[in-house]
Design an enzyme around this catalytic site. Structure first.
Site, PDB file in Angstrom:
ATOM      1  N   ARG A  67      57.106  60.737  56.241  1.00  0.00           N
ATOM      2  CA  ARG A  67      55.714  60.991  56.642  1.00  0.00           C
ATOM      3  C   ARG A  67      54.764  60.885  55.450  1.00  0.00           C
ATOM      4  O   ARG A  67      53.550  60.783  55.616  1.00  0.00           O
ATOM      5  CB  ARG A  67      55.617  62.368  57.316  1.00  0.00           C
ATOM      6  CG  ARG A  67      54.240  62.720  57.837  1.00  0.00           C
ATOM      7  CD  ARG A  67      54.257  63.725  58.998  1.00  0.00           C
ATOM      8  NE  ARG A  67      55.172  64.826  58.811  1.00  0.00           N
ATOM      9  CZ  ARG A  67      55.004  65.827  57.927  1.00  0.00           C
ATOM     10  NH1 ARG A  67      53.932  65.867  57.183  1.00  0.00           N
ATOM     11  NH2 ARG A  67      55.894  66.783  57.821  1.00  0.00           N
ATOM     12  N   TYR A 122      33.452  50.259  70.322  1.00  0.00           N
ATOM     13  CA  TYR A 122      34.638  50.281  71.176  1.00  0.00           C
ATOM     14  C   TYR A 122      34.606  51.576  72.004  1.00  0.00           C
ATOM     15  O   TYR A 122      34.259  52.641  71.472  1.00  0.00           O
ATOM     16  CB  TYR A 122      35.876  50.242  70.268  1.00  0.00           C
ATOM     17  CG  TYR A 122      37.173  50.446  70.981  1.00  0.00           C
ATOM     18  CD1 TYR A 122      37.666  49.495  71.872  1.00  0.00           C
ATOM     19  CD2 TYR A 122      37.935  51.599  70.773  1.00  0.00           C
ATOM     20  CE1 TYR A 122      38.871  49.691  72.528  1.00  0.00           C
ATOM     21  CE2 TYR A 122      39.137  51.798  71.421  1.00  0.00           C
ATOM     22  CZ  TYR A 122      39.596  50.845  72.298  1.00  0.00           C
ATOM     23  OH  TYR A 122      40.790  51.041  72.948  1.00  0.00           O
ATOM     24  N   ASP A 187      34.185  48.736  61.562  1.00  0.00           N
ATOM     25  CA  ASP A 187      35.337  48.337  62.375  1.00  0.00           C
ATOM     26  C   ASP A 187      35.338  46.813  62.420  1.00  0.00           C
ATOM     27  O   ASP A 187      34.476  46.196  63.044  1.00  0.00           O
ATOM     28  CB  ASP A 187      35.203  48.955  63.774  1.00  0.00           C
ATOM     29  CG  ASP A 187      36.419  48.678  64.656  1.00  0.00           C
ATOM     30  OD1 ASP A 187      37.102  47.661  64.426  1.00  0.00           O
ATOM     31  OD2 ASP A 187      36.666  49.469  65.585  1.00  0.00           O
ATOM     32  N   LYS A 212      45.461  44.366  67.406  1.00  0.00           N
ATOM     33  CA  LYS A 212      44.794  43.186  67.955  1.00  0.00           C
ATOM     34  C   LYS A 212      45.154  41.940  67.139  1.00  0.00           C
ATOM     35  O   LYS A 212      46.274  41.483  67.212  1.00  0.00           O
ATOM     36  CB  LYS A 212      43.284  43.444  68.020  1.00  0.00           C
ATOM     37  CG  LYS A 212      42.919  44.841  68.577  1.00  0.00           C
ATOM     38  CD  LYS A 212      43.286  45.031  70.033  1.00  0.00           C
ATOM     39  CE  LYS A 212      43.196  46.471  70.533  1.00  0.00           C
ATOM     40  NZ  LYS A 212      41.959  47.181  70.285  1.00  0.00           N
TER      41      LYS A 212
HETATM   42  C1  PLP Z   1      41.503  48.509  70.267  1.00  0.00           C
HETATM   43  C2  PLP Z   1      40.374  48.871  69.400  1.00  0.00           C
HETATM   44  C3  PLP Z   1      40.342  50.098  68.729  1.00  0.00           C
HETATM   45  C4  PLP Z   1      41.407  51.151  68.919  1.00  0.00           C
HETATM   46  O1  PLP Z   1      42.628  50.737  68.378  1.00  0.00           O
HETATM   47  P1  PLP Z   1      44.070  51.186  68.946  1.00  0.00           P
HETATM   48  O2  PLP Z   1      45.018  50.427  68.082  1.00  0.00           O
HETATM   49  O3  PLP Z   1      44.110  50.816  70.395  1.00  0.00           O
HETATM   50  O4  PLP Z   1      44.162  52.657  68.764  1.00  0.00           O
HETATM   51  C5  PLP Z   1      39.274  50.349  67.882  1.00  0.00           C
HETATM   52  N1  PLP Z   1      38.286  49.445  67.702  1.00  0.00           N
HETATM   53  C6  PLP Z   1      38.294  48.252  68.332  1.00  0.00           C
HETATM   54  C7  PLP Z   1      37.185  47.305  68.092  1.00  0.00           C
HETATM   55  C8  PLP Z   1      39.333  47.931  69.203  1.00  0.00           C
HETATM   56  O5  PLP Z   1      39.310  46.746  69.836  1.00  0.00           O
END
Ligand code: PLP
Length: 395
Positions: A67, A122, A187, A212
Site C-alpha cells: 500500500r 465529468y 483533468d 480511458k
Molecule cells: C471517467 C472519467 C473520470 C473518472 O474516472 P474513473 O477511472 O472512472 O474513476 C474522470 N474524469 C473524466 C473526464 C472521465 O472521463
C-alpha cells in the site's frame, strides 16, 4: 539521452523502463508482492517513515508494504510523468480515487476547504464536489468566473478541457492567471498528453482517468496525477492512508498502453474528424460538437490543444426519443459509457454519465456523445447512417 530531449512517440515506448536492462528483462515485470523483506530494523523503519509521509524509498531501504510503494506502479508513474512533462506522478485505483486524493490533499484542511470548479465537468467529479462528501465546499463557475470565485480559503481550482460532453475548450493559462497562488488541477482525460500538456500552461496538477485513453482497451481501471515532487509528497500519504492504490496488474496494462497511445490517439482523431464532418451534413443532426468545426472563443485550439481529439457529440433534432432510437440501432458502435478505447462507444450524457449533475448544469437530453475507436471511419459512418435512417454516401 535525457527524457526531456526525446520526442513523444519515443518517450511513450521507453519512459519508465530505465531499470529493465539492469534487471535483465525486456518486457515490464509485474511485481505482486504485498510485503517486502526489510534489510534491518533501522532502515526498515526509516523506509516506512519516508514512504508513509509521502517520500520515496531511501537509499538501501525497502518498499516495506504494497500500500506504500510498488515497483510496477512506480514504473508506470514515471512513464506517464515523462509524457506530461512532470517531475513525477502518483497513480490511484481509479480516476475518482485520484480526484478524491487531490481534494483531500489540497482542500481537506480547515484552512483551505474551498474548491472552485469550472463547469462543465465529468458527472462523477461534479457529483463528488456537489455532495461535499469529502468535507469540501464548492463554487461552480464559468471559465471567466474563476477570479471572482476564489476566496482566502480556496485550496484548489479544477477544470476539464475539452469539456465533457460538449467539447468546449478552456484556456488553461487564463484560468491559472485568475487563480493566482491557488493550484490548478486539469483533468486531461479527453485530450491525453498526445494533444495537450497542461503543466506547460501553468497548471500545477494534471489528472487522468487512466481507464480511458491511457489504458485504451477498456480492460483496466486506474487514475493518475502528474505534478511536482512537492505536490506528490502531499498526495502519496493520502493514497497510503486511504488505500486507493493502483493494482500492479493494472499498472502493467496501463504502462503497456502508453506505448501505443500516440498512434491510437492520432488514428482515432482522424476518424473522429471524418465522422464529425459527415454528421454536419445530416438533417436529423441539429448541432455537431467537435473542436475545429465550431468557434473557439478560448483561443486554445492549435496552441494549448494541438489536435481536435477523438471525442464528439451531436444534438439530435428529435430529442431524447431520437437518442433512444440511435443508441438502439447502432451495430458497430456499442451503447455504453466510458471512452478512449480501441472500439467506438455511444451514450447519452443526460441519462448516464451526467445523471447526477444538477438540473441547471445537466446536458440537453437530445445530446449523444461518441468515443471514436480504431474501426475504419467508413464503417462507422455507414453504421450511423443506417441507425439514423440516412444515406452514408451523402458526404
Ligand atoms: C471517467 C472519467 C473520470 C473518472 O474516472 P474513473 O477511472 O472512472 O474513476 C474522470 N474524469 C473524466 C473526464 C472521465 O472521463
Amino acid at each position: 539521452m535525457e527524457d526531456a530531449d526525446m520526442q513523444l512517440d519515443t518517450l511513450a515506448v521507453h519512459a519508465g523502463r530505465a531499470d529493465l536492462a539492469r534487471l535483465g528483462v525486456h518486457a515490464l515485470p509485474i511485481d505482486l508482492s504485498t510485503t517486502n523483506p526489510l534489510p534491518d530494523l533501522l532502515s526498515g523503519g526509516d523506509s516506512y517513515e519516508a514512504l508513509a509521509s509521502g517520500g520515496t524509498i531511501p537509499e538501501g531501504g525497502s518498499a516495506v508494504y504494497g500500500r506504500l510503494w510498488n515497483p510496477t506502479v512506480a514504473r508506470f508513474e514515471s512513464g506517464l510523468a515523462a509524457l506530461e512533462h512532470a517531475e513525477t506522478a502518483v497513480a490511484f485505483a481509479s480516476g475518482m480515487a485520484a480526484l478524491s486524493a487531490a481534494l483531500l490533499a489540497f482542500a481537506g484542511s480547515d484552512g483551505s476547504r474551498h474548491v472552485v470548479a469550472v463547469r462543465p465537468l465529468y458527472g462523477g467529479s461534479d457529483h463528488l464536489l456537489a455532495t461535499g462528501l469529502l468535507g469540501t465546499e464548492v463554487t461552480f463557475c464559468d471559465p471567466d468566473g474563476v477570479r471572482d470565485a476564489c476566496r482566502d480559503d480556496t485550496g484548489l481550482v479544477l477544470l476539464e478541457t475539452p469539456a465533457n460532453p460538449t467539447l468546449e475548450l478552456v484556456n488553461i493559462a487564463d484560468v491559472v492567471e485568475q487563480a493566482g497562488d491557488v493550484p490548478v488541477l486539469v483533468d486531461n482525460t479527453f485530450a491525453t498528453p498526445v494533444l495537450q500538456n497542461p503543466l506547460d500552461h501553468g497548471a500545477a496538477l494534471v489528472m487522468h482517468s487512466a481507464t480511458k485513453y491511457l489504458g485504451g482497451h477498456g480492460d483496466v481501471l486506474g487514475g493518475v496525477i502528474a505534478c511536482s515532487e512537492a505536490h506528490a509528497n502531499r498526495l502519496r500519504p493520502i493514497r497510503a492512508i486511504t488505500g486507493a492504490v493502483l493494482h500492479p496488474l493494472a499498472a502493467y496494462l496501463l504502462h503497456r498502453g502508453l506505448t501505443t497511445l500516440p498512434l491510437r490517439v492520432r488514428a482515432q482523431q482522424a476518424s473522429a474528424r471524418a465522422v464529425a464532418e459527415w454528421l454536419t451534413t445530416q438533417t436529423d443532426v441539429s448541432e455537431v460538437f467537435y473542436p475545429g468545426l465550431r468557434e473557439d472563443p478560448s483561443g486554445a485550439l492549435g496552441t494549448q490543444f494541438t489536435g481536435t481529439g477523438a471525442m464528439l457529440a451531436v444534438r439530435l433534432g428529435g430529442g431524447a426519443a431520437a437518442v433512444e432510437a440511435l443508441t438502439k440501432r447502432v451495430r458497430i458502435f456499442t451503447h455504453a459509457v466510458s471512452l478512449g478505447g480501441v472500439d467506438s462507444l455511444i451514450e447519452s450524457p443526460a441519462a448516464l454519465t451526467h445523471r447526477p449533475v444538477s438540473a441547471d448544469a445537466k446536458p440537453d437530453a437530445g445530446i449523444v456523445r461518441m468515443s471514436i475507436g480504431l474501426e475504419d471511419p467508413r464503417d462507422l459512418i455507414a453504421d450511423l447512417a443506417q441507425a439514423l435512417g440516412a444515406d452514408a454516401t451523402a458526404r
